[in-house]
Enzyme design. Structure first.
Site, mmCIF file in Angstrom:
data_model
loop_
_atom_site.group_PDB
_atom_site.id
_atom_site.type_symbol
_atom_site.label_atom_id
_atom_site.label_comp_id
_atom_site.label_asym_id
_atom_site.label_seq_id
_atom_site.Cartn_x
_atom_site.Cartn_y
_atom_site.Cartn_z
ATOM 1 N N GLU A 33 20.976 1.110 15.302
ATOM 2 C CA GLU A 33 20.864 2.295 16.234
ATOM 3 C C GLU A 33 21.916 2.432 17.098
ATOM 4 O O GLU A 33 21.799 2.633 18.384
ATOM 5 C CB GLU A 33 19.487 1.796 16.977
ATOM 6 N N GLU A 56 12.784 0.598 10.040
ATOM 7 C CA GLU A 56 12.105 -0.010 11.066
ATOM 8 C C GLU A 56 10.715 0.916 11.422
ATOM 9 O O GLU A 56 10.944 2.037 12.058
ATOM 10 C CB GLU A 56 12.650 -0.321 12.365
#
Length: 141
Positions: A33, A102
């Protein structure tokens, strides 16, 4: 980060853990991320992303590398989606698989704060929605 990554990959190779060695590791991740950070800091972030990808691929693990939530993951690194819903996610190249690394079941809270939960039905709905779009990989986190 390079020392840590090189050490980790070296240990995995020594234990013959990569799929190309007969082990169970089929994919490796470099960064997590970082895309939103890169967007905030601009060119230095882009340079870091490119460096991290080149460094990882150069370790010659024999398995694909992935960058989660990194829209501009450099080739051959695969970009993937992290989030509650990813049906609008598109890989940054047609030859890369569509992956949801995710599927968020919750989110971070502050100490002592309320602990929000995501209903199982919503998780199932979002998963089914993306599986209908020829998803390659789904990971619940």
């Amino acid at each position: 980060m390079q020392n840590f990554t090189e050490k980790t990959v070296s240990m995995m190779k020594a234990e013959m853990l990569f799929e190309t060695q007969g082990g169970p590791i089929i994919m490796s991740q470099i960064e997590n991320e970082f895309g939103p950070v890169e967007w905030e800091i601009g060119d230095p972030g882009k340079a870091y992303t490119k460096w991290a990808a080149q460094m990882a691929v150069g370790l010659d693990t024999g398995v694909p590398w992935v960058m989660c939530k990194q829209d501009d993951a450099p080739d051959p690194v695969i970009n993937s989606c992290n989030g509650f819903y990813c049906e609008n996610f598109t890989p940054n190249a047609k030859y890369k698989p569509k992956m949801w690394t995710e599927n968020w079941t919750g989110w971070y809270t502050e100490f002592g704060g309320a602990v929000p939960t995501r209903p199982a039905e919503d998780i199932a709905f979002s998963s089914k929605s993306l599986l209908n779009l020829l998803l390659t990989l789904l990971n619940l986190s």
